[in-house]
Design an enzyme around this catalytic site. Structure first.
Site, PDB file in Angstrom:
ATOM      1  N   GLU A  68     -28.241  -6.305  16.542  1.00 57.94           N
ATOM      2  CA  GLU A  68     -27.991  -7.729  16.299  1.00 57.94           C
ATOM      3  C   GLU A  68     -28.989  -8.574  17.061  1.00 57.94           C
ATOM      4  OE1 GLU A  68     -24.099  -9.604  16.219  1.00 57.94           O
ATOM      5  OE2 GLU A  68     -23.206  -7.660  16.632  1.00 57.94           O
TER       6      GLU A  68
ATOM      7  N   ARG B  53     -10.321 -11.421  11.199  1.00 58.20           N
ATOM      8  CA  ARG B  53     -11.174 -10.873  12.253  1.00 58.20           C
ATOM      9  C   ARG B  53     -10.552 -11.089  13.629  1.00 58.20           C
ATOM     10  NH1 ARG B  53     -17.437 -12.549  12.357  1.00 58.20           N
ATOM     11  NH2 ARG B  53     -16.568 -14.528  13.091  1.00 58.20           N
TER      12      ARG B  53
ATOM     13  N   LYS C  72     -14.983 -10.037  18.210  1.00 55.66           N
ATOM     14  CA  LYS C  72     -15.586 -11.237  18.789  1.00 55.66           C
ATOM     15  C   LYS C  72     -14.942 -11.554  20.147  1.00 55.66           C
ATOM     16  CE  LYS C  72     -17.678 -15.462  16.948  1.00 55.66           C
ATOM     17  NZ  LYS C  72     -19.040 -14.934  16.981  1.00 55.66           N
TER      18      LYS C  72
END
Length: 364
Positions: free
Chosen positions: A248, A110, A212
């Site tokens: 989210e 990621r 992220k």
């Protein structure tokens, strides 16, 4: 032998692994803190891992250094243009004494995906996992006793090189630090009380919501603080285009349960593909649940039988109520929840109590 120990403790020509070796010789098994009241906050540990990207665009072999502040140019890319990514994973202590990590390779992948989006160099999967292992071992005394919490490990990739014009930095620093933690929410294991915000949006299509990036988190502070001032645990965000589909919570993914179907918003570039989220989906399907990844309207959220959130920090957290447009809905809590079943199976795998048929656990 005397000369060997003189070399280790007094000679200035110490090898790079000296810090971790000295820890094993001089520290007790556990740090002297109240393991029953950890909460989720920063506690300074002993060591952190540090590596820099060299001129040939590869990361050098890093090393453990004492935990401490960094020295950065005021023109560093991370300070001026937000060129930074972070990850989160945990080390836990099994009842058999083993130290365990959960899917660190997925964090590495990621980070690589995020680095490509943010025009950054990134460590290899092997370098990433090695750094996480070394950080956990060097801070072993900060890993809580079984059942008392975990060592939260924060890998961080930043544009440390100075750059004045808008452009990628010429140097990158990869850091890994850690802190012992307990429950993320102040409610502990009590059901959460969420608020649906239709004024602010976490991200938008074409942005960086699917990686992220550090730039995704400061914008949610204002709605989050407002919600907490009103007594809510956290905020649920809607999509920025239609303003009707849930995306989210501030720092975790969200699931709804209706009948025998579990649904979660699909990751379409605006939603972070959480590693806990992905793991819960696999576990749920193996346990016989039907799982759908799709657009989930806020109206469906308000009509659900059960709601829960997932994330590295929160693991799996049951939602007790949600408020939207002045309407408060309470959900099923107590025994027999789908979220409880999934939580027990996931944590059982993470701490070595349940067979890991997925090969998710890394023994360090």
């Amino acid at each position: 032998m005397t000369n060997f120990f003189y070399f280790l403790f007094f000679d200035f020509r110490r090898p790079p692994w000296f810090g971790a070796f000295k820890w094993f010789l001089t520290h007790e098994e556990y740090a002297d803190i109240d393991w029953n009241n950890l909460g989720f906050g920063l506690r300074q540990t002993d060591y952190m891992y540090k590596s820099k990207c060299t001129k040939n665009n590869t990361f050098e072999q890093g090393q453990l250094v004492n935990y401490g502040n960094l020295e950065l140019s005021p023109a560093a890319g991370v300070l001026n243009y937000g060129q930074g990514l972070f990850e989160g994973t945990k080390a836990v202590r099994g009842e058999d004494g083993r130290l365990l990590l959960f899917r660190p390779d997925q964090n590495a992948i990621r980070m690589q995906i995020g680095a490509e989006r943010m025009c950054m160099q990134s460590p290899s999967i092997e370098q990433f996992v090695y750094a996480v292992k070394q950080t956990a071992l060097a801070n072993k005394r900060w890993i809580p006793p079984p059942g008392k919490g975990s060592l939260y490990i924060r890998p961080l990739l930043i544009g440390s090189g100075p750059i004045l014009g808008l452009s990628p930095a010429h140097e990158y620093t990869f850091l890994v630090y850690a802190s012992p933690v307990g429950n993320y929410f102040k409610e502990g294991t009590a059901p959460l009380n969420l608020y649906v915000n239709n004024e602010f949006h976490r991200t938008t299509r074409g942005g960086a919501g699917g990686v992220k990036s550090i730039t995704n988190y400061a914008p949610v502070l204002k709605p989050l603080l407002r919600a907490k001032e009103q007594g809510f645990s956290d905020v649920v965000y809607l999509d920025s285009v239609h303003k009707k589909y849930i995306e989210e919570v501030s720092s975790c993914n969200i699931f709804i349960v209706k009948g025998d179907v579990i649904s979660t918003p699909s990751t379409v570039g605006t939603i972070l593909e959480g590693i806990t989220r992905k793991s819960i989906i696999d576990i749920a399907r193996d346990l016989g649940y039907k799982v759908e990844e799709r657009l989930v309207a806020v109206d469906e959220l308000m009509e659900a039988d059960e709601v829960f959130t997932t994330g590295t920090a929160v693991t799996v957290a049951t939602v007790g109520s949600i408020t939207y447009n002045g309407r408060r809905v309470e959900y099923r809590t107590g025994d027999g929840l789908v979220s409880q079943n999934l939580f027990k199976r996931l944590v059982g795998i993470q701490v070595g109590k349940v067979e890991d048929k997925y090969n998710w656990i890394v023994d360090i």
